[in-house]
Design a protein around this motif. Structure first.
Motif, PDB file in Angstrom:
ATOM      1  N   TYR A 204       0.837  -1.218   0.000  1.00  0.00           N
ATOM      2  CA  TYR A 204       0.000   0.000   0.000  1.00  0.00           C
ATOM      3  C   TYR A 204       0.863   1.257   0.000  1.00  0.00           C
ATOM      4  N   ARG A 205       1.912   1.260   0.819  1.00  0.00           N
ATOM      5  CA  ARG A 205       2.772   2.438   0.941  1.00  0.00           C
ATOM      6  C   ARG A 205       3.589   2.669  -0.328  1.00  0.00           C
ATOM      7  N   THR A 206       4.050   1.583  -0.948  1.00  0.00           N
ATOM      8  CA  THR A 206       4.850   1.735  -2.174  1.00  0.00           C
ATOM      9  C   THR A 206       3.974   1.937  -3.401  1.00  0.00           C
TER      10      THR A 206
END
Length: 239
Positions: free
Chosen positions: A93-95
């Motif tokens: 999700y963060r990347t």
């Protein structure tokens, strides 16, 4: 007295040890179910995109945990699987990239490899430490060189597995091969782990046999010493 009962007990003990080892690792089904969130993630990502894939993977891991709870099976592998899936999903999700889902497993493989190698270097092979701690068999195995060497080999077999996982999967990550990452993660999961497990079972059998022989010899020596002492006291006269 026939040696058959003793052989039967020995065989039963080995079977029990192998069964206990598998149970502590979550069982065969537990290790196979660990691949489910990976497959779900890749399929969902291809069909619906990253965010649905993330929720689908986490949801499948949670369902496996609930199913194990209902069946009253050990929850440790399910909790560990849910935790790992959650971290992998968070990284993805963060990347914003599907390949990020595999980043946690890749670097954990390198960390595990380093830990296993260091444990052998400091003469506390991790396989021996974990097995004997969980089964309450003490530290006698460390005083026996063949036992120690057997656990060295078993520990290094796991180090090789983790090293292979890191090298192959990190290369696929850099190549942005998400589908092949999933294939490699599954193919290098249970099959390679099973090979290392066979080496571990060999080490456990070798060490157990060695320690039984040493214990029997020690008991014999103590018995002979006691007999000698009694005879000396019986036949030694005053003056």
């Amino acid at each position: 007295m026939s040696s058959e009962p003793e052989e039967h007990r020995s065989g039963a003990g080995r079977a029990l040890s192998e069964q206990t080892l598998l149970e502590q690792l979550g069982g065969v089904y537990g290790m196979l179910f660990s691949a489910v969130p990976i497959v779900v993630f890749v399929v969902a990502n291809s069909a619906f995109g990253l965010i649905p894939a993330i929720w689908s993977a986490v949801g499948s891991a949670a369902v496996i945990g609930v199913a194990r709870a209902i069946r009253k099976e050990t929850l440790q592998p399910a909790v560990a699987g849910l935790f790992g899936t959650g971290i992998a999903a968070f990284i993805a999700y963060r990347t914003g990239e599907a390949r990020g889902f595999f980043l946690y497993g890749i670097w954990m493989s390198l960390l595990y490899c380093a830990i296993f190698v260091v444990s052998v270097a400091v003469r506390w092979p991790l396989v021996g430490v974990i097995w004997n701690f969980l089964n309450g068999t003490g530290r006698a195995w460390r005083a026996d060189k063949p036992s120690l060497h057997a656990y060295d080999i078993a520990t290094l077999s796991f180090a090789v597995v983790f090293a292979a996982r890191f090298v192959v999967q990190n290369w696929l990550y850099l190549e942005d091969e998400t589908g092949m990452l999933a294939v490699a993660r599954i193919a290098m999961g249970f099959p390679l782990f099973a090979l290392a497990l066979l080496v571990t079972i060999w080490a456990i059998r070798r060490s157990t046999k060695r320690l039984r022989v040493i214990e029997a010899e020690t008991e014999t020596e103590e018995t002979d010493a006691e007999i000698e002492q009694r005879l000396r006291e019986k036949y030694s006269g005053p003056g």
